[in-house]
Design an enzyme around this catalytic site. Structure first.
Site, PDB file in Angstrom:
ATOM      1  N   THR A  18     -36.000  26.639   5.005  1.00  0.00           N
ATOM      2  CA  THR A  18     -37.102  25.723   5.296  1.00  0.00           C
ATOM      3  C   THR A  18     -38.427  26.478   5.297  1.00  0.00           C
ATOM      4  O   THR A  18     -39.450  25.958   4.838  1.00  0.00           O
ATOM      5  CB  THR A  18     -36.876  25.051   6.674  1.00  0.00           C
ATOM      6  OG1 THR A  18     -35.534  24.618   6.740  1.00  0.00           O
ATOM      7  CG2 THR A  18     -37.805  23.894   6.882  1.00  0.00           C
ATOM      8  N   GLU A 149     -23.114  43.039   1.762  1.00  0.00           N
ATOM      9  CA  GLU A 149     -23.232  42.229   0.550  1.00  0.00           C
ATOM     10  C   GLU A 149     -24.636  42.186  -0.034  1.00  0.00           C
ATOM     11  O   GLU A 149     -24.824  42.091  -1.235  1.00  0.00           O
ATOM     12  CB  GLU A 149     -22.806  40.770   0.821  1.00  0.00           C
ATOM     13  CG  GLU A 149     -21.332  40.540   0.903  1.00  0.00           C
ATOM     14  CD  GLU A 149     -20.776  40.822   2.288  1.00  0.00           C
ATOM     15  OE1 GLU A 149     -21.534  41.319   3.158  1.00  0.00           O
ATOM     16  OE2 GLU A 149     -19.586  40.563   2.499  1.00  0.00           O
ATOM     17  N   THR A 191     -36.363  42.119  16.821  1.00  0.00           N
ATOM     18  CA  THR A 191     -37.208  42.155  15.614  1.00  0.00           C
ATOM     19  C   THR A 191     -37.544  43.594  15.243  1.00  0.00           C
ATOM     20  O   THR A 191     -37.496  43.974  14.064  1.00  0.00           O
ATOM     21  CB  THR A 191     -38.497  41.342  15.850  1.00  0.00           C
ATOM     22  OG1 THR A 191     -38.120  40.025  16.223  1.00  0.00           O
ATOM     23  CG2 THR A 191     -39.368  41.304  14.612  1.00  0.00           C
ATOM     24  N   GLN A 192     -37.849  44.396  16.260  1.00  0.00           N
ATOM     25  CA  GLN A 192     -38.126  45.809  15.971  1.00  0.00           C
ATOM     26  C   GLN A 192     -36.957  46.433  15.238  1.00  0.00           C
ATOM     27  O   GLN A 192     -37.113  47.158  14.258  1.00  0.00           O
ATOM     28  CB  GLN A 192     -38.353  46.580  17.274  1.00  0.00           C
ATOM     29  CG  GLN A 192     -39.598  46.181  18.043  1.00  0.00           C
ATOM     30  CD  GLN A 192     -39.712  47.003  19.323  1.00  0.00           C
ATOM     31  OE1 GLN A 192     -39.372  48.182  19.362  1.00  0.00           O
ATOM     32  NE2 GLN A 192     -40.185  46.377  20.383  1.00  0.00           N
ATOM     33  N   CYS A 377     -20.443   7.950  -4.352  1.00  0.00           N
ATOM     34  CA  CYS A 377     -19.391   8.723  -4.998  1.00  0.00           C
ATOM     35  C   CYS A 377     -18.007   8.405  -4.405  1.00  0.00           C
ATOM     36  O   CYS A 377     -17.467   7.354  -4.705  1.00  0.00           O
ATOM     37  CB  CYS A 377     -19.712  10.214  -4.994  1.00  0.00           C
ATOM     38  SG  CYS A 377     -18.884  11.054  -6.355  1.00  0.00           S
ATOM     39  N   GLY A 379     -17.538   7.318  -1.560  1.00  0.00           N
ATOM     40  CA  GLY A 379     -17.818   6.062  -0.855  1.00  0.00           C
ATOM     41  C   GLY A 379     -17.741   4.856  -1.787  1.00  0.00           C
ATOM     42  O   GLY A 379     -17.322   3.759  -1.407  1.00  0.00           O
ATOM     43  N   PHE A 380     -18.155   5.053  -3.024  1.00  0.00           N
ATOM     44  CA  PHE A 380     -18.063   4.028  -4.071  1.00  0.00           C
ATOM     45  C   PHE A 380     -16.589   3.769  -4.397  1.00  0.00           C
ATOM     46  O   PHE A 380     -16.127   2.631  -4.454  1.00  0.00           O
ATOM     47  CB  PHE A 380     -18.822   4.557  -5.293  1.00  0.00           C
ATOM     48  CG  PHE A 380     -18.648   3.820  -6.599  1.00  0.00           C
ATOM     49  CD1 PHE A 380     -19.502   2.781  -6.953  1.00  0.00           C
ATOM     50  CD2 PHE A 380     -17.661   4.205  -7.503  1.00  0.00           C
ATOM     51  CE1 PHE A 380     -19.371   2.139  -8.190  1.00  0.00           C
ATOM     52  CE2 PHE A 380     -17.522   3.568  -8.736  1.00  0.00           C
ATOM     53  CZ  PHE A 380     -18.378   2.524  -9.076  1.00  0.00           C
ATOM     54  N   GLU A 401      -6.267  10.617  -7.017  1.00  0.00           N
ATOM     55  CA  GLU A 401      -6.612  11.864  -6.328  1.00  0.00           C
ATOM     56  C   GLU A 401      -5.792  11.991  -5.043  1.00  0.00           C
ATOM     57  O   GLU A 401      -5.454  13.086  -4.614  1.00  0.00           O
ATOM     58  CB  GLU A 401      -8.118  11.885  -5.998  1.00  0.00           C
ATOM     59  CG  GLU A 401      -8.565  13.152  -5.255  1.00  0.00           C
ATOM     60  CD  GLU A 401     -10.057  13.197  -4.923  1.00  0.00           C
ATOM     61  OE1 GLU A 401     -10.788  12.209  -5.186  1.00  0.00           O
ATOM     62  OE2 GLU A 401     -10.497  14.228  -4.374  1.00  0.00           O
ATOM     63  N   HIS A 503     -24.870  10.405  -7.133  1.00  0.00           N
ATOM     64  CA  HIS A 503     -25.424  10.853  -5.845  1.00  0.00           C
ATOM     65  C   HIS A 503     -26.940  10.687  -5.843  1.00  0.00           C
ATOM     66  O   HIS A 503     -27.664  11.618  -6.194  1.00  0.00           O
ATOM     67  CB  HIS A 503     -25.103  12.332  -5.635  1.00  0.00           C
ATOM     68  CG  HIS A 503     -23.658  12.621  -5.404  1.00  0.00           C
ATOM     69  ND1 HIS A 503     -23.119  12.749  -4.146  1.00  0.00           N
ATOM     70  CD2 HIS A 503     -22.626  12.810  -6.257  1.00  0.00           C
ATOM     71  CE1 HIS A 503     -21.824  13.012  -4.242  1.00  0.00           C
ATOM     72  NE2 HIS A 503     -21.504  13.062  -5.515  1.00  0.00           N
ATOM     73  N   GLU A 505     -28.823  10.708  -3.440  1.00  0.00           N
ATOM     74  CA  GLU A 505     -29.478  11.549  -2.421  1.00  0.00           C
ATOM     75  C   GLU A 505     -30.023  12.848  -3.017  1.00  0.00           C
ATOM     76  O   GLU A 505     -30.961  13.429  -2.482  1.00  0.00           O
ATOM     77  CB  GLU A 505     -28.510  11.842  -1.257  1.00  0.00           C
ATOM     78  CG  GLU A 505     -27.372  12.832  -1.523  1.00  0.00           C
ATOM     79  CD  GLU A 505     -26.152  12.217  -2.208  1.00  0.00           C
ATOM     80  OE1 GLU A 505     -26.267  11.126  -2.801  1.00  0.00           O
ATOM     81  OE2 GLU A 505     -25.064  12.843  -2.163  1.00  0.00           O
TER      82      GLU A 505
HETATM   83  N1  GLN Z   1     -13.327  13.125  -5.089  1.00  0.00           N
HETATM   84  C1  GLN Z   1     -13.960  12.151  -5.899  1.00  0.00           C
HETATM   85  C2  GLN Z   1     -13.991  12.539  -7.374  1.00  0.00           C
HETATM   86  O1  GLN Z   1     -13.789  13.670  -7.704  1.00  0.00           O
HETATM   87  C3  GLN Z   1     -15.366  11.893  -5.385  1.00  0.00           C
HETATM   88  C4  GLN Z   1     -16.272  13.052  -5.590  1.00  0.00           C
HETATM   89  C5  GLN Z   1     -17.499  13.004  -4.722  1.00  0.00           C
HETATM   90  O2  GLN Z   1     -17.602  12.213  -3.805  1.00  0.00           O
HETATM   91  N2  GLN Z   1     -18.461  13.871  -4.985  1.00  0.00           N
HETATM   92  O3  GLN Z   1     -14.259  11.703  -8.210  1.00  0.00           O
END
Ligand code: GLN
Length: 542
Positions: A18, A149, A191-192, A377, A379-380, A401, A503, A505
């Site tokens: 951020t 790393e 911090t030092q 996704c 959710g759909f 799946e 997605h 978002e």
């Molecule tokens: N697992 C589901 C797929 O592969 C949904 C993927 C997701 O929600 N990004 O299609």
């Protein structure tokens, strides 16, 4: 070309991403062309194969790269689209060097961390620097100084400073100033020590970003300056803010931009604060709704950071605040009352069977109780499974799946994914065009037929079931370019149930929020206010 490197000290989770994003935003607001990149010192090639529990959300870029969530922050704060090159990992660096060695590019020499790995790191940084018209490259180094790393990366950055013209590379260090005892004494010792560790590897910081509860006292600043050699003007208090978009202003007020510009001899052309109204809305929303996010990684909210941000963008642009209620999907089955106090439900993306039945139950509650719903996704896909089971009465309908032998595979693997064995970077990824259908809720949301959104999935609505789903009242109001892949669904008899395979978002930006998130919040406000809600929501949103 100027470079600003941001390292972290004392402990992780101090908000380096951020801070990097905020400084990027400030420089951009001062007329500079800025890009930002993240160095992740892990051996994975990219973030795509990592569990969100470890590093939070896997962010997806336009080009389909699966990257660290900080790239999402850079895109949001800079309002720009980045590429996979902006995320360097140990995996990418070593793979490249080993491939070169196998080809014989280093024939005769012993391949070593210095110079081969460090040269490859610098090559990658300079590639981004020269990829466009850029004045400043921000480089955030993941992890904490002292980690084994990150050593090769810090060494490469030390060399970068040596090789670039004097005064063109600046180092900022993010650190913690704890306050202890009854008088909250601000302690500088951690911090030092962490600055000492940086100096041992040849890096002297120019800026200290000090995370504190309360602003640093002048004595603390003086003491830090004495022990670390950072000038007082370069010591910035980063106290907690109510919302991340308030951070640039907090740092700017302490003269950060002026200090950086002097150090790097940058010419500034300040413009108006484009987030002014936005910040007012965030601080003081006119209405607030509660949205449930139903997921299985809710203990780590960073796993859903882009949704959190998208709701913040909705608030900033509409003035409707969103209170999030995190609901563990495992706790929904048999417990519908968990949604009694919410005005809307979001089911975000996800993978794997655990938690899916809870999500199916949540989609059913949303549909039957008319709670505003947005599915993304997974959710759909869950909304389709629920509809098939409970409206079409296809008993135990599922996605392959989760149940390879389901009698009704309403969600199935994408044809081109069959036979794909390798897990890294092989999903349907990145920005793809979506066609929005006329006379749909989706069209009322987008107002255009052509949109482009980011994807990350292997499964899709099984084409065999589209006809029966459609006849039963589900509308597929968005499809891919060829018209064969379902992208948006809604229900014929209402306007507050929508889901997308993509997605949205990931492309949500402070001043250009995800439109389906805006729609959900608007419908949630209608839900909250009842009758007059729709008028109020319309007035506020438009
Ligand atoms: N697992 C589901 C797929 O592969 C949904 C993927 C997701 O929600 N990004 O299609």
């Amino acid at each position: 070309m100027r470079y600003i490197v941001i390292t972290g000290g004392v402990l992780s989770g101090l908000g380096k991403g951020t801070i990097t994003s905020s400084l990027s935003h400030l420089l951009k607001s001062n007329g500079l062309k800025v890009t930002a990149m993240k160095i992740d010192p892990y051996l994975n090639y990219d973030a795509g194969t990592m569990n969100p529990y470890q590093h939070g959300e896997v962010f997806v870029l336009d080009d389909g790269s699966e990257v660290d969530l900080d790239l999402g922050n850079y895109e949001r704060f800079l309002d720009t689209n980045l590429s996979g090159d902006n995320n360097i990992t140990t995996g990418k660096t070593y793979l490249e060097v080993i491939e070169k060695e196998r080809r014989g590019d280093y024939l005769g020499s012993t391949v070593q961390i210095i110079p081969h790995i460090t040269n490859e790191i610098k090559r990658r940084i300079r590639k981004v620097a020269t990829s466009g018209d850029i004045d400043v490259v921000m480089i955030e180094v993941g992890g904490t100084v002292g980690d084994i790393e990150s050593m090769p990366f810090l060494e490469a950055l030390r060399q970068l400073k040596r090789e670039e013209p004097e005064g063109s590379v600046l180092f900022g260090h993010v650190t913690l100033i704890p306050a202890i005892g009854s008088v909250d004494e601000q302690k500088t010792k951690p911090t030092q020590h962490s600055v000492k560790q940086l100096r041992e590897i040849g890096i002297q910081p120019d800026i200290l970003f000090c995370r504190t509860k309360k602003p640093l006292l002048i004595e603390t600043i003086k003491k830090l300056s004495l022990f670390t050699d950072v000038s007082e003007a370069g010591i910035i208090s980063v106290s907690d803010v109510q919302n991340v978009y308030l951070l640039p202003e907090l740092m700017e007020k302490q003269g950060l931009v002026k200090y950086v510009a002097e150090k790097l001899s940058l010419k500034l052309a300040p413009s108006e604060d484009i987030w002014k109204k936005y910040k007012q809305n965030i601080i003081n929303p006119s209405e607030t709704v509660t949205i449930a996010i139903v997921g299985k990684y809710i203990q780590l909210q960073d796993a859903y950071i882009s949704h959190k941000e998208a709701f913040s963008h909705v608030c900033g642009t509409t003035g409707i605040g969103v209170k999030l209620k995190w609901v563990d999907s495992d706790e929904v089955v048999g417990n519908p009352s968990v949604f009694d106090d919410v005005n809307g439900i979001l089911i975000p993306g996800g993978f794997g069977y655990r938690g899916v039945e809870g999500k199916v139950a949540a989609a059913r509650i949303a549909r039957e109780k008319h709670i505003p719903f947005l599915g993304i996704c997974l959710g759909f896909q869950v909304a389709v499974i629920e509809y098939a089971r409970n409206v079409l009465k296809l008993d135990k309908a599922n996605s392959t799946e989760f149940d390879l032998n389901t009698k009704y595979p309403v969600i199935d693997i994408l044809p081109e994914q069959k036979g794909v064995k390798s897990m890294g970077g092989t999903m349907r990824l990145g920005s793809k065009p979506v066609k929005v259908k006329q006379d749909s809720v989706a069209m009322s949301i987008y107002g255009t037929e052509d949109i482009s959104e980011r994807h990350r999935h292997r499964f899709e609505v099984n084409p065999t079931y589209i006809k029966s789903l459609t006849e039963a009242g589900m509308i597929f109001s968005g499809v891919d370019e060829e018209g064969i892949r379902m992208e948006i669904l809604e229900l014929g008899d209402r306007d507050n149930f929508i889901a997308t395979q993509y997605h949205s978002e990931f492309k949500s930006r402070p001043l250009a929020p995800s439109m389906v998130h805006v729609h959900l919040v608007k419908k949630a406000l209608e839900n909250k206010l009842g009758h007059e809600g729709s008028r109020v929501a319309e007035r506020i949103v438009n």
